[in-house]
Enzyme design. Structure first.
Site, short mmCIF file in Angstrom:
data_model
loop_
_atom_site.label_atom_id
_atom_site.label_comp_id
_atom_site.label_asym_id
_atom_site.label_seq_id
_atom_site.Cartn_x
_atom_site.Cartn_y
_atom_site.Cartn_z
N SER A 64 0.77 -1.11 -0.05
CA SER A 64 0.01 -0.01 -0.04
C SER A 64 0.87 1.16 -0.11
O SER A 64 1.54 1.58 -0.97
CB SER A 64 -0.95 0.05 1.25
OG SER A 64 -1.88 0.96 0.99
N HIS A 65 0.64 2.10 0.95
CA HIS A 65 1.19 3.28 0.98
C HIS A 65 2.82 3.36 1.57
O HIS A 65 3.46 4.35 1.65
CB HIS A 65 0.58 4.17 2.21
CG HIS A 65 0.24 3.67 3.42
ND1 HIS A 65 -0.53 2.70 3.85
CD2 HIS A 65 0.94 3.67 4.72
CE1 HIS A 65 -0.50 2.02 4.87
NE2 HIS A 65 0.56 2.91 5.42
N LYS A 122 -11.49 0.11 0.57
CA LYS A 122 -11.62 1.59 0.40
C LYS A 122 -11.24 1.76 -1.07
O LYS A 122 -10.47 1.03 -1.65
CB LYS A 122 -10.56 2.31 1.12
CG LYS A 122 -9.10 2.00 1.55
CD LYS A 122 -8.78 2.71 2.66
CE LYS A 122 -7.32 2.48 2.85
NZ LYS A 122 -6.81 1.43 3.83
N ASP A 155 -2.61 6.44 -3.20
CA ASP A 155 -1.61 5.65 -2.56
C ASP A 155 -0.92 4.52 -3.51
O ASP A 155 -1.57 4.49 -4.53
CB ASP A 155 -1.88 5.38 -1.25
CG ASP A 155 -2.74 4.21 -1.06
OD1 ASP A 155 -3.66 3.96 -2.25
OD2 ASP A 155 -2.72 3.33 -0.22
N ASP A 185 -1.27 1.39 -3.91
CA ASP A 185 -2.10 0.47 -4.43
C ASP A 185 -3.90 1.06 -4.71
O ASP A 185 -4.30 0.33 -5.05
CB ASP A 185 -2.56 -0.87 -3.52
CG ASP A 185 -3.14 -0.24 -1.86
OD1 ASP A 185 -2.74 0.94 -1.81
OD2 ASP A 185 -3.79 -1.09 -1.37
N ASP A 188 -6.15 2.62 -2.88
CA ASP A 188 -7.28 2.54 -2.10
C ASP A 188 -7.30 4.04 -1.21
O ASP A 188 -8.56 4.17 -0.54
CB ASP A 188 -7.33 1.31 -1.16
CG ASP A 188 -6.20 1.19 -0.43
OD1 ASP A 188 -5.31 2.00 -0.52
OD2 ASP A 188 -6.21 -0.18 0.53
N ARG A 189 -6.48 4.64 -1.29
CA ARG A 189 -6.46 6.10 -0.60
C ARG A 189 -6.47 7.02 -1.46
O ARG A 189 -6.09 7.30 -2.66
CB ARG A 189 -5.44 6.13 0.23
CG ARG A 189 -5.07 5.42 1.42
CD ARG A 189 -3.90 5.66 2.22
NE ARG A 189 -3.71 4.73 3.23
CZ ARG A 189 -3.19 4.95 4.67
NH1 ARG A 189 -2.52 6.22 4.58
NH2 ARG A 189 -2.72 3.91 5.34
C1 VG1 Z 1 -2.91 2.32 8.67
C2 VG1 Z 1 -4.14 3.47 8.79
C3 VG1 Z 1 -5.48 2.50 8.52
C4 VG1 Z 1 -5.61 1.90 7.41
C5 VG1 Z 1 -4.21 1.13 7.10
C6 VG1 Z 1 -4.40 0.30 5.60
O1 VG1 Z 1 -2.93 1.29 9.51
O2 VG1 Z 1 -4.03 3.94 10.16
O3 VG1 Z 1 -6.46 3.40 8.73
O4 VG1 Z 1 -6.61 1.05 7.23
O5 VG1 Z 1 -3.01 1.62 7.31
O6 VG1 Z 1 -4.18 1.24 4.66
P1 VG1 Z 1 -2.00 1.51 10.89
O7 VG1 Z 1 -2.04 0.03 11.52
O8 VG1 Z 1 -0.49 1.37 10.34
O9 VG1 Z 1 -2.25 2.76 11.51
V1 VG1 Z 1 -3.35 0.93 3.25
O10 VG1 Z 1 -3.89 2.11 2.09
O11 VG1 Z 1 -2.24 -0.06 3.67
O12 VG1 Z 1 -4.72 -0.50 2.69
CO CO Z 2 -3.29 1.57 0.34
#
Ligand code: VG1
Ligand code: CO
Length: 543
Positions: free
Chosen positions: A113-114, A376, A277, A279, A281-282
């Site tokens: 993801s991010h 998302k 981001d 992947d 989803d953000r």
């Molecule tokens: C973070 C965010 C959470 C989100 C998750 C996955 O998790 O706080 O709100 O759902 O990333 O997002 P954490 O446990 O690091 O706080 V992504 O864009 O990785 O799918």
């Molecule tokens: Co993501």
């Protein structure tokens, strides 16, 4: 084609976090690491032989290698059909959609993801169920347990599969079908939104910029915004997905998309800016000299989503993750909508969406989505906003200011302390936890704690219980601090401190969030004894 069982030793660190398995590439590359994990996932599924599996990823470094290993295991495990995005690429929301559209039993999404990519960056593996929803807690626990006992995986002796051409290839009992990464998703967005109406915004001169951050959404965004909706060519920047995201940190927020934020505070700012981001989803949305806070965005979406014809009469309820600000709560109450507060992570929304208890959900971490698919969805959120602008004739800033006028402005900020020693971080949380009973009544910097608790959640549909989901300190009804540890990092620990404060005096609506929340930030450091326990005083990222 011979199917063989390969003996393997379990790894002890394959526990799933907030959103699947996230590791450094160097860890993922270890012998049989991917194989062990994927076989463990399959070992926890039932009756999938002959059925369909989806595989895609965000194109980051090692996506291509991991996918070839996974294809062999999936063929050996006797899936009937494996649908793969061209060149192994599918955004997270596109994967979710494809799973449901093609009736798959689930899908494997290769993404961290991010988190940054490249040989020194992160890699990740997520599993979505037949609803295209992140594996629920019960399944992730089962998979994590299986990774610790696995002693063999199944594989076939297969040359690398060519994923560059759309079409079908048969291997033994399995068809591998390569599909366009973008076509299904784009067609679905056209079903949901009135593209003709959004196009009028662009025809009437709306200026627009979208930053794909060299990540997966580039091809989706070019097709949708430039080719179909008529945004000027070149409006989508960093449009080519790169294995290392061109060195960018593909997390759209005030820290990592600073170049976009800076642009929006100049005279040359376009009317509307957005970013996604790694992947896809953000989403982040900005207007000239105006940052749309994701928690406010969820409140606005709740207020206006049913002005979009597709959602008319279908807004059954709304949910936010607990650390997401309470801006949405008042709107839900006003609209008489059932409202839910879930732990962090999209996996907790799935059951509510499937049971149609909610139509819309979101997180403060730049995530929003609806029942249209159970991940998302960044581009969806941007299209929803553009549709709302088209339906109402208002601007992003106007709509958000009206929200503040009506309900007060909830200042919301996340301060993350990254790269902490894991033991220090755990000690800090444990200490706060033991103090919970004595904290109410305590005043720090003039702020008095009225309630202190560790958030727990019982899923109203499945009855599943999730405990220890974050420490909440309430200061009356309009001020709050939440502490939790991140579950998406690949090394050390990240402490997340969420600060919320509702201001109802309009003369303070334009205060800088850092000023509005300065005292609360100080309270968070004092109450957690941050400096002493972690050696830190300033957060590494503020969003
Ligand atoms: C973070 C965010 C959470 C989100 C998750 C996955 O998790 O706080 O709100 O759902 O990333 O997002 P954490 O446990 O690091 O706080 V992504 O864009 O990785 O799918
Ligand atoms: Co993501």
């Amino acid at each position: 084609m011979d199917i063989t069982a390969i003996k393997t030793e379990p790894y002890t660190d394959q526990t799933l976090g907030t959103s699947g398995l996230r590791k450094k590439v160097s860890v993922i590359k270890q012998q049989n690491y991917v194989e062990n994990f994927v076989q463990s996932v399959f070992d926890c599924l039932e009756n999938f032989e002959g059925k369909t599996l989806v595989i895609g990823g965000d194109g980051r470094y090692y996506n291509d290698r991991a996918i070839q290993a996974i294809l062999k295991i999936a063929v050996a495990n006797q899936f009937g059909r494996i649908i793969v995005g061209q060149n192994g690429i599918l955004s997270t929301p596109a994967s979710s959609h494809v799973i449901v559209k093609y009736g798959a039993v689930g899908g494997i999404i290769l993404s961290a993801s991010h988190n940054p990519g490249g040989p020194d960056g992160d890699f990740g593996i997520k599993f979505d169920n037949e609803h295209g929803a992140p594996a629920p807690q019960e399944l992730t626990a089962k998979i994590s347990a299986r990774t610790r006992t696995i002693d063999h995986f199944w594989t076939v002796d297969l040359p690398d599969v060519d994923l560059s051409q759309i079409g079908e290839q048969t291997f033994g009992n399995t068809v591998i079908q390569v599909i366009s990464s973008v076509d299904d998703y784009v067609a679905y967005m056209q079903e949901i939104f009135d593209f003709g109406k959004i196009k009028k915004l662009f025809d009437n001169g709306l200026t627009f910029i979208y930053d794909a951050m060299n990540a997966v959404t580039g091809p989706y965004a070019v097709r949708i915004f430039e080719e179909i909706l008529g945004a000027e060519k070149g409006s989508v920047i960093h449009a080519v997905p790169l294995p290392d995201f061109g060195g960018l940190h593909p997390e759209p927020n005030l820290t990592y998309a600073k170049h976009l934020v800076d642009l929006m505070y100049t005279e040359n700012a376009p009317d509307f800016a957005a970013a996604s981001d790694g992947d896809g989803d953000r989403y982040m949305i900005l207007a000239p000299s105006f940052f749309l806070n994701p928690s406010d965005s969820l409140a606005v979406l709740t207020q206006y989503l049913d002005t979009i014809p597709f959602y008319k009469g279908r807004l059954t309820g709304v949910a936010r993750s607990m650390p997401t600000s309470f801006a949405v709560d008042a709107v839900a109450t006003d609209k008489n909508l059932p409202f839910y507060q879930t732990p962090t992570g999209w996996k907790f929304f799935g059951s509510l969406l499937t049971a149609n208890k909610i139509a819309l959900c979101g997180e403060e971490s730049f995530g929003a989505g609806s029942f249209h698919l159970q991940e998302k969805d960044g581009i969806w959120a941007i299209l929803a906003w553009l549709s709302i602008l088209a339906e109402t004739g208002k601007t992003v800033e106007q709509i958000t200011r009206e929200l503040w006028q009506k309900y007060g402005r909830v200042f919301a900020m996340l301060q993350s302390y990254e790269g902490l020693d894991a033991t220090d971080a755990n000690t800090l949380m444990a200490r706060l936890n033991t103090q919970l009973p004595t904290l109410p009544g305590t005043s720090i910097q003039g702020e008095t704690i009225t309630e202190a608790f560790n958030f727990a959640y019982t899923d109203p549909v499945t009855g599943e219980i999730a405990q220890n989901q974050g420490i909440c300190l309430l200061f009356g009804t309009d001020t709050r601090i939440v502490f939790r540890l991140s579950g998406t990092g690949s090394s050390g620990a990240t402490l997340r401190v969420y600060l919320n404060k509702r201001i109802t005096d309009p003369t303070h609506f334009d205060d800088a969030p850092a000023d509005a929340l300065a005292t609360l930030a100080e309270v968070s450091r004092i109450v957690s004894d941050l400096k002493k326990l972690t050696g830190r005083h300033t957060p590494t990222t503020i969003t």
